[in-house]
Scaffold this active site. Structure first.
Site, short mmCIF file in Angstrom:
data_model
loop_
_atom_site.label_atom_id
_atom_site.label_comp_id
_atom_site.label_asym_id
_atom_site.label_seq_id
_atom_site.Cartn_x
_atom_site.Cartn_y
_atom_site.Cartn_z
N SER A 123 87.18 53.66 51.29
CA SER A 123 85.98 53.39 52.05
C SER A 123 84.76 53.96 51.33
CB SER A 123 86.16 53.98 53.46
OG SER A 123 85.34 53.36 54.39
N HIS A 161 91.21 48.09 57.75
CA HIS A 161 90.32 48.77 56.82
C HIS A 161 91.13 49.51 55.76
CE1 HIS A 161 86.91 50.73 55.20
NE2 HIS A 161 87.03 51.87 55.85
N ASP A 178 88.75 42.98 56.10
CA ASP A 178 88.34 44.36 56.34
C ASP A 178 87.03 44.36 57.12
OD1 ASP A 178 87.19 46.99 56.04
OD2 ASP A 178 88.55 47.34 54.36
#
Length: 538
Positions: free
Chosen positions: A252, A507, A479
């Site tokens: 991320s 994610h 995502d």
């Protein structure tokens, strides 16, 4: 809704090995369902093509920084078997570094943990593998101790000592603080879809109070928590640990941090995996709007799964109608918050955050269905629990500092998405086009940096990292928090990138159930053999 979630990529420790929260540039061919497919040839042209390049730092360590690079860490027991911990000292301001680690007035203390070598002696063959779960604001120390060291494949854990450093401003390091827990409770309840000027004024006042709280409680640290500074801290730690190159797995926002390191220190970048990639060339406004579209994509996947069941709380009239039904539920809660069998009621903002929390991981969809069923019956407790998990609010009412560190980093890294409420209001239609369900709230959430007490020190930029070892960029097609196009955009910039695609939901992709992804990433980390560029896993 999270008043900063437009720039947050959810914390991984709370959701097994899914990444932390924030945070395309690329033009890509879509599949029959509109999902972009892996196409390396589509990576070259993207929205941030005009962004300036990130220039690498000189290879030679400046003399004034050598005391930091040459410091010795005092490792100690963490109270957890198999781990040891230490404190690293780095300059508060790299332009004014002071005299060294003992100069506490000009330094920041960073918390570091690592796994001990197998058998408790010697140095692992691969040296150190640094990990960061994202955020900004996710604790790498907690992630290593609670997730990575337990769930990473055995061959990876045996080959490396897993290392987690809480970035400046985060977690166990010297941290950014902004509000009391009670003040944070009030902040999360503020209406983020204002219907009139009174509600707009209340929202902007909440952002201003939050920013002033950060300035008052965090002092001079608040102006020195940028991603560039954290990347420089990582290079100090690399040297202190005795590694010639930095091996790294970032999820991320951790991909933005890792890419920044590779751009600043390409000659010292080792085996690097960037999972759930962000595109550093995009403006804050574009990042927020494209993340809005990402959550719409994730919601449609959830709705498609839900409406196939006759018991779906959003009805069985199709994906479009499910979105309308969810919006109607939010509007109903806005008019009259729901009881939660506690002193806290469920407002529209908290309900929306609860739904957003479940978009990060398809494993949370059953819990969301049950929470929506309960909400329709007037019980807001399950959605409130999801919202609390997103905010990292404990049962005792205490918050972690992730929601404070998150805007502190974002507001330094790039100019704000909107300068004032009028600009945010004008942008609402474009955000609603990206997501009829979440767009309005995401547009107003992107206003949170407008009153920040420190001017941004960064700007959108392209990262080439010429001369770096191969960098594996991982993107998931549906995502929500880091849209797949961002992975294409970053891979198109990095000179040595290998784009690895997971055609699926949720994610990030590594350690989330795909043997294909896990095998490709682990093989690269252990053997140094990257996957073929453009590889796609189902």
């Amino acid at each position: 809704m999270d008043q900063s979630h437009g720039l947050r990529v959810r914390h991984a420790a709370a959701a097994a090995l899914a990444a932390t929260v924030l945070v395309l540039s690329g033009c890509s061919a879509g599949g029959s369902d509109g999902t972009p497919r892996s196409d390396p040839s589509a990576r070259g042209t993207h929205a941030g093509a005009d962004a300036p390049p990130l220039k690498p730092l000189p290879e030679r360590v400046p003399d004034e920084l050598r005391p930091y690079y040459e410091q010795k860490l005092a490792w100690r027991s963490c109270g957890l078997e198999g781990f040891e911990c230490a404190s690293l000292r780095v300059p508060l301001d790299y332009d004014k570094p002071g005299t060294g680690p003992k100069d506490t007035e000009h330094t920041v203390r960073l918390a570091v943990t690592r796994t001990k070598a197998q058998g408790g002696e010697g140095r692992p063959e691969g040296g150190s593998l640094h990990v960061n779960p994202g955020g900004p604001g996710g604790s790498a120390v907690d992630y290593v101790q609670q997730s990575a060291a337990l769930a990473y494949p055995p061959q990876v854990r045996e080959h490396y000592s897993l290392v987690g450093m809480d970035p400046r401003g985060v977690g166990h390091s010297e941290s950014v603080e902004c509000l009391s827990d009670k003040e944070m409770d009030a902040y999360t309840r503020v209406d983020q879809t204002p219907d009139d000027q009174r509600e707009t004024d209340a929202l902007t006042a909440a952002y201003e109070k939050f920013a002033k709280g950060c300035e008052k409680r965090s002092g001079k640290l608040l102006g020195h928590v940028s991603t560039t500074e954290v990347a420089r801290d990582m290079d100090v730690l690399r040297a202190v640990l005795g590694d010639k190159k930095l091996n790294y797995v970032g999820a991320s926002y951790g991909t933005y941090l890792g890419a920044t390191y590779a751009g600043l220190f390409p000659h010292r970048s080792g085996r690097m995996v960037l999972d759930g990639a962000m595109d550093p060339s995009l403006s804050a406004r574009r990042v927020n709007r494209e993340q809005t579209a990402g959550f719409e994509t994730a919601f449609k996947a959830f709705a498609r799964d839900c409406v196939s069941d006759s018991g779906c709380p959003l009805g069985t009239g199709g994906v479009g109608q499910a979105g309308k039904n969810l919006s109607a539920l939010f509007e109903k809660i806005d008019r009259k918050p729901l009881d939660t069998r506690s002193s806290r009621s469920l407002t529209e903002s908290l309900a929306t955050t609860g739904v957003i929390r479940a978009m990060y991981d398809e494993g949370s969809w059953p819990a969301l269905r049950q929470a929506l069923k309960a909400a329709k019956k007037g019980d807001g407790a399950p959605l409130l629990a999801l919202s609390d998990d997103y905010y990292e609010r404990g049962a005792d009412g205490a918050y972690s500092n992730i929601m404070y560190a998150n805007p502190a980093v974002n507001c330094l890294d790039a100019p704000p998405a909107f300068a004032d409420a009028d600009a945010a209001r004008k942008a609402v239609p474009s955000f609603e086009k990206a997501s009829p369900v979440f767009g309005r709230g995401f547009a107003w959430a992107a206003l949170n940096c407008a009153e920040w007490p420190h001017k941004p020190t960064g700007e959108p930029h392209r990262i080439a990292a010429e001369g770096a070892d191969p960098i594996v960029v991982v993107g998931t097609t549906r995502d929500p928090a880091t849209p797949y196009r961002w992975a294409q955009g970053l891979a198109g910039q990095l000179s040595t990138a290998r784009l690895l695609t997971y055609d699926g939901d949720g994610h990030t992709a590594y350690m989330r159930g795909s043997d294909c992804i896990d095998g490709a990433v682990s093989t690269y980390l252990v053997r140094g053999k990257p996957p073929k560029d453009g590889t796609t896993c189902d």
